[in-house]
Write a protein that holds these residues in place. Sequence first.
Motif, PDB file in Angstrom:
ATOM      1  N   LEU A  31       0.846  -1.214   0.046  1.00  0.00           N
ATOM      2  CA  LEU A  31      -0.010  -0.059   0.030  1.00  0.00           C
ATOM      3  C   LEU A  31       1.005   1.285   0.065  1.00  0.00           C
ATOM      4  O   LEU A  31       0.562   2.113  -0.498  1.00  0.00           O
ATOM      5  CB  LEU A  31      -0.910  -0.009   1.335  1.00  0.00           C
ATOM      6  N   PHE A  32       2.154   1.179   0.734  1.00  0.00           N
ATOM      7  CA  PHE A  32       3.016   2.521   0.859  1.00  0.00           C
ATOM      8  C   PHE A  32       3.488   2.730  -0.692  1.00  0.00           C
ATOM      9  O   PHE A  32       3.605   3.706  -1.305  1.00  0.00           O
ATOM     10  CB  PHE A  32       4.175   2.193   1.493  1.00  0.00           C
ATOM     11  N   ALA A  33       3.915   1.451  -1.371  1.00  0.00           N
ATOM     12  CA  ALA A  33       4.339   1.742  -2.608  1.00  0.00           C
ATOM     13  C   ALA A  33       3.350   2.313  -3.918  1.00  0.00           C
ATOM     14  O   ALA A  33       3.618   2.860  -4.584  1.00  0.00           O
ATOM     15  CB  ALA A  33       4.999   0.222  -3.245  1.00  0.00           C
ATOM     16  N   LEU A  34       2.283   1.448  -3.564  1.00  0.00           N
ATOM     17  CA  LEU A  34       0.975   1.800  -4.561  1.00  0.00           C
ATOM     18  C   LEU A  34       0.829   3.531  -4.386  1.00  0.00           C
ATOM     19  O   LEU A  34       0.430   4.119  -5.215  1.00  0.00           O
ATOM     20  CB  LEU A  34      -0.256   1.286  -4.136  1.00  0.00           C
ATOM     21  N   SER A  35       0.823   4.040  -3.093  1.00  0.00           N
ATOM     22  CA  SER A  35       0.482   5.476  -2.836  1.00  0.00           C
ATOM     23  C   SER A  35       1.638   6.210  -3.508  1.00  0.00           C
ATOM     24  O   SER A  35       1.442   7.388  -3.966  1.00  0.00           O
ATOM     25  CB  SER A  35       0.364   5.718  -1.325  1.00  0.00           C
ATOM     26  N   GLN A  36       2.832   5.842  -3.121  1.00  0.00           N
ATOM     27  CA  GLN A  36       3.937   6.514  -3.942  1.00  0.00           C
ATOM     28  C   GLN A  36       3.820   6.486  -5.392  1.00  0.00           C
ATOM     29  O   GLN A  36       4.232   7.693  -5.790  1.00  0.00           O
ATOM     30  CB  GLN A  36       5.223   5.576  -3.586  1.00  0.00           C
ATOM     31  N   PHE A  37       3.462   5.244  -5.925  1.00  0.00           N
ATOM     32  CA  PHE A  37       3.668   5.475  -7.531  1.00  0.00           C
ATOM     33  C   PHE A  37       2.215   6.402  -8.187  1.00  0.00           C
ATOM     34  O   PHE A  37       2.440   6.810  -9.082  1.00  0.00           O
ATOM     35  CB  PHE A  37       3.044   3.896  -7.910  1.00  0.00           C
ATOM     36  N   ALA A  38       1.120   6.448  -7.322  1.00  0.00           N
ATOM     37  CA  ALA A  38       0.001   6.951  -7.611  1.00  0.00           C
ATOM     38  C   ALA A  38      -0.081   8.523  -7.492  1.00  0.00           C
ATOM     39  O   ALA A  38      -0.326   9.440  -8.237  1.00  0.00           O
ATOM     40  CB  ALA A  38      -1.274   6.435  -7.034  1.00  0.00           C
ATOM     41  N   LEU A  39       0.530   8.860  -6.251  1.00  0.00           N
ATOM     42  CA  LEU A  39       0.788  10.284  -5.890  1.00  0.00           C
ATOM     43  C   LEU A  39       1.913  11.076  -5.984  1.00  0.00           C
ATOM     44  O   LEU A  39       1.894  12.206  -5.648  1.00  0.00           O
ATOM     45  CB  LEU A  39      -0.045  10.535  -4.252  1.00  0.00           C
ATOM     46  N   ARG A  40       2.852  10.171  -6.226  1.00  0.00           N
ATOM     47  CA  ARG A  40       4.346  10.644  -6.242  1.00  0.00           C
ATOM     48  C   ARG A  40       4.710  11.434  -5.034  1.00  0.00           C
ATOM     49  O   ARG A  40       5.302  12.338  -4.795  1.00  0.00           O
ATOM     50  CB  ARG A  40       4.450  11.723  -7.320  1.00  0.00           C
ATOM     51  N   ARG A  41       4.283  10.908  -3.901  1.00  0.00           N
ATOM     52  CA  ARG A  41       4.569  11.396  -2.513  1.00  0.00           C
ATOM     53  C   ARG A  41       4.844  10.234  -1.597  1.00  0.00           C
ATOM     54  O   ARG A  41       4.258   9.299  -1.550  1.00  0.00           O
ATOM     55  CB  ARG A  41       3.311  12.206  -1.965  1.00  0.00           C
ATOM     56  N   ASP A  42       6.100  10.541  -0.901  1.00  0.00           N
ATOM     57  CA  ASP A  42       6.543   9.245  -0.147  1.00  0.00           C
ATOM     58  C   ASP A  42       6.097   9.488   1.368  1.00  0.00           C
ATOM     59  O   ASP A  42       6.604  10.038   2.205  1.00  0.00           O
ATOM     60  CB  ASP A  42       8.022   9.233  -0.081  1.00  0.00           C
ATOM     61  N   PHE A  43       5.126   9.017   2.131  1.00  0.00           N
ATOM     62  CA  PHE A  43       4.686   8.908   3.230  1.00  0.00           C
ATOM     63  C   PHE A  43       5.415   8.076   4.241  1.00  0.00           C
ATOM     64  O   PHE A  43       5.458   8.402   5.369  1.00  0.00           O
ATOM     65  CB  PHE A  43       3.137   8.280   3.183  1.00  0.00           C
ATOM     66  N   THR A  44       6.356   7.464   3.740  1.00  0.00           N
ATOM     67  CA  THR A  44       7.263   6.746   4.962  1.00  0.00           C
ATOM     68  C   THR A  44       8.044   7.782   5.538  1.00  0.00           C
ATOM     69  O   THR A  44       8.712   7.321   6.506  1.00  0.00           O
ATOM     70  CB  THR A  44       7.956   5.651   3.844  1.00  0.00           C
TER      71      THR A  44
END
Length: 451
Positions: free
Chosen positions: A159-172
């Motif tokens: 899910l972290f990777a999917l959010s990174q790919f879709a939103l171009r934002r690194d929540f980690t």
Amino acid sequence: MPTYLSARRSTTVYDGLLPARGRLRGAAAGVVLATMLAYLLPSRLIFPPLSDLGKPGIMLALGLLVWWGLSRLHPTLCTTGRQPMRWAIAGYLVTIGASYIAAQSRGMSPLESNGAHRAMITALAGAGMLLTAADGVLTRERIDHVLRWLCWGGTVMALFALSQFALRRDFTTYLRLPPLLAFQRDLIGFDARGGGGLVRVAGTAGHYIEFSVLMVIGLVLAIHFARYSVSRRDRQLYGAVAVLQAGVIPISLSRTGVLALAAAILLFVLVWPLRTTFNVLVVGCFLAAAIQVVRPGLLATLRALILAGDNDPSVRGRLEDYDFVGPYIRERPWFGRGYGTWLPSLYQLLDNQWLVTLVTTGVVGVTGLVLLFLAGVVLAGRVRRFAGAERDRDLAGVLAVALGVAAVSAFTYDALYFTTYLLTVHLLLGLVGALWRVTRAERINQSQGAP
């Protein structure tokens, strides 16, 4: 004379002759917590005073090793009886220990010495995960419990990777706990690849390649629970988990992910019924079509990377590594230059764990690592052959496939350098030993006339 007609037969583990006293309480919770720390926290998040060894998962795994060792000193706390995985990890540690001694005899630079010390301690952390799982996870239900948590850890990473790919934002970047933990280096972030605005992502993993391999391992485990969970709701839930983890493999834009997935499919042909393999492949085709619709060009970019061959700089660099390390191997063929002494800052980055192992630990070390993987696969094969329950046989096959995927993918990157991969592989090896112990006890109980 020992009796096997105990009222607690379903939850007591026997070694075949005498009751195995298994009282390493909380072992399953310990390995679950270490696994979750590796999956849920960014790989470069450390406890600063300990540098590379300050990763929370590594620190807890070392604590598990101490815990396991202390339990062996107590007559009623240790788990007695046969456990082949103890011998397998002991043999591996002996081989890398021999290379460490050989390196000390030749003399090492301070950087090499520090690298060797870090690598040896990290290897001991992996041993802590394996031994605690093999000797502390004592029932079939607890094995499933640990593996389900492993699936959910992979799901969060996906899910972290999917959010990174879709939103171009690194929540980690928000997953830090000051002042205890700090980022050792900048997070791996995004890497543009293939044009068309595509970027490769890694979730909380230490590298895009590691992420893709972990997703394949999580996928094969999720498929097992999608087939054998008791309730329909759980089967549907783990089916969704499997689809999610399969769907994020392409966004790593890693050839290794495709190689790992292909290896998993080929190995499953050997352990699954033909109909099951066909059904999974049909679902995979529909998933690939959905990915093509949602993100046109992603699969085409991945295909172009695979077909590039020697024209790709990374592939060409991996092939050139063999010529570069040839003199070092011939100089010290048996015990190598010393475990953990091959540092990219001093020599060259080798994207091949098996080649790194050959250079640093020699033929002896490669043999130890091969036997460690082989012990897990062979033991899983014995469980699959002799277990009475179909779900046990399937789980044994799944664990063997996961270990095969881990071993094959190690040809494409320095796998044991990455914390999550290292802890995951040792956990799977330990759970193979735990499953062997449980299924063997069930057979012995039944042979003694238990209902």
